[in-house]
Write an enzyme that holds these catalytic residues in place. Structure first.
Site, PDB file in Angstrom:
ATOM      1  N   ASP A   1       0.861  -1.163   0.000  1.00  0.00           N
ATOM      2  CA  ASP A   1       0.000   0.000   0.000  1.00  0.00           C
ATOM      3  C   ASP A   1       0.917   1.238   0.000  1.00  0.00           C
ATOM      4  O   ASP A   1       2.108   1.119   0.288  1.00  0.00           O
ATOM      5  CB  ASP A   1      -0.880  -0.053   1.254  1.00  0.00           C
ATOM      6  CG  ASP A   1      -1.640   1.213   1.481  1.00  0.00           C
ATOM      7  OD1 ASP A   1      -2.318   1.662   0.546  1.00  0.00           O
ATOM      8  OD2 ASP A   1      -1.550   1.763   2.597  1.00  0.00           O
TER       9      ASP A   1
ATOM     10  N   ASP B   1      -0.011   5.156   0.993  1.00  0.00           N
ATOM     11  CA  ASP B   1      -0.125   6.156   2.068  1.00  0.00           C
ATOM     12  C   ASP B   1      -0.087   5.474   3.432  1.00  0.00           C
ATOM     13  O   ASP B   1      -0.842   4.547   3.694  1.00  0.00           O
ATOM     14  CB  ASP B   1      -1.428   6.947   1.917  1.00  0.00           C
ATOM     15  CG  ASP B   1      -1.404   7.830   0.683  1.00  0.00           C
ATOM     16  OD1 ASP B   1      -0.506   8.682   0.591  1.00  0.00           O
ATOM     17  OD2 ASP B   1      -2.269   7.655  -0.195  1.00  0.00           O
TER      18      ASP B   1
ATOM     19  N   THR C   1      -2.431   0.917  -4.613  1.00  0.00           N
ATOM     20  CA  THR C   1      -3.000   2.056  -3.895  1.00  0.00           C
ATOM     21  C   THR C   1      -4.344   2.462  -4.483  1.00  0.00           C
ATOM     22  O   THR C   1      -4.591   2.279  -5.670  1.00  0.00           O
ATOM     23  CB  THR C   1      -2.039   3.267  -3.940  1.00  0.00           C
ATOM     24  OG1 THR C   1      -2.642   4.359  -3.249  1.00  0.00           O
ATOM     25  CG2 THR C   1      -1.716   3.689  -5.359  1.00  0.00           C
TER      26      THR C   1
ATOM     27  N   LYS D   1     -10.441  -1.005  -2.612  1.00  0.00           N
ATOM     28  CA  LYS D   1     -10.463  -1.646  -1.300  1.00  0.00           C
ATOM     29  C   LYS D   1     -11.740  -1.204  -0.550  1.00  0.00           C
ATOM     30  O   LYS D   1     -12.164  -0.078  -0.752  1.00  0.00           O
ATOM     31  CB  LYS D   1      -9.221  -1.231  -0.489  1.00  0.00           C
ATOM     32  CG  LYS D   1      -7.900  -1.543  -1.200  1.00  0.00           C
ATOM     33  CD  LYS D   1      -6.742  -0.850  -0.493  1.00  0.00           C
ATOM     34  CE  LYS D   1      -5.457  -0.999  -1.306  1.00  0.00           C
ATOM     35  NZ  LYS D   1      -4.314  -0.291  -0.708  1.00  0.00           N
TER      36      LYS D   1
HETATM   37 CA    CA Z   1      -2.713   3.204   3.576  1.00  0.00          CA
END
Ligand code: CA
Length: 247
Positions: free
Chosen positions: A28, A30, A130, A164
């Site tokens: 991932d 961030d 992401t 997600k």
């Molecule tokens: Ca994240």
């Protein structure tokens, strides 16, 4: 390190895979590769307030990993009982991106570059997965993680339909890496991302880089938890040894 062995044994039992053989790590972005989540949380709160949509930093962290569109629509739906128009969603998301851009460029997460360097030396493929759709994303990776991620091994908001916690982004990451679920691990910091990783059938490691309690990440289904990317990096050799022992 009994905890690692137990976690692997439990994963193999539940997934039905006879072994793990690590070929790729799905990261991932961030809160994992960049220390950007505090800025994102600020931007969300500021922007949503302008449109009369209630958002707190905690809500931002709890929903981290959803696409911007899904986040905006979720809150809008709670307030108005119906979906937001595409135009409004685009406008709010643009505003949120503008607010985010007022912050300095996020720093690399401590330990992340060191971990990636270890992976590359072992011939393990790093893949980015992401929900972000920032236009500057590729340039930022070329600058801060030069040579680490191939552009065709990056899954962003533009590649996915659902995002997600749907397993779709991680399934796409596996496909781009050309590996099976038992040949990869997911590294995530957010409950929704952890759900997505688990739903894709991948051993999912939580790194708790934010304000949420460990229990929130474990309840989301994390197979294993580290307190930081640096801790994951420092334990990498032990971890890989335990994985390969199950081959
Ligand atoms: Ca994240």
């Amino acid at each position: 390190m009994m905890q690692i062995e137990k976690a692997i044994a439990r994963y193999l039992k539940n997934s039905g895979h006879p072994y793990m053989h690590l070929k790729a790590v799905l990261f991932d972005m961030d809160g994992v590769l960049f220390d950007s989540m505090p800025y994102h949380a600020d931007a969300w709160v500021t922007s949503m307030e302008k449109y009369g949509l209630p958002m707190t930093r905690e809500i931002a962290f709890m929903n981290e990993g959803r696409t911007g569109m899904n986040t905006i629509n979720m809150i809008y739906h709670q307030v108005h009982g119906k979906d937001a128009s595409k135009e409004l969603i685009d406008e709010i998301y643009q505003d949120k991106c503008n607010e985010f851009a007022k912050h300095p460029d996020p720093e690399r997460m401590p330990g992340a570059l060191e971990l990636l360097t270890k992976l590359k030396a072992m011939g393990i493929t790093p893949v980015l997965v992401t929900g972000s759709g920032q236009h500057t994303l590729f340039a930022r990776f070329d600058r801060d993680y030069p040579g680490m991620f191939e552009h065709d091994k990056m899954v962003t908001a533009y590649d996915v339909k659902y995002g997600k916690p749907n397993p779709e982004p991680y399934l796409m990451g596996l496909k781009k890496a050309g590996v099976a679920p038992n040949e990869a691990i997911v590294v995530e910091n957010a409950p929704i991302g952890i759900e997505a990783g688990r739903a894709a059938g991948v051993f999912t490691i939580a790194v708790n880089t934010g304000p949420l309690k460990d229990s929130v990440l474990l309840d989301a289904g994390a197979n294993l938890l580290f307190s930081s990317m640096q801790a994951l990096c420092d334990n990498w050799e032990i971890l890989i040894q335990k994985f390969e022992r199950h081959v």
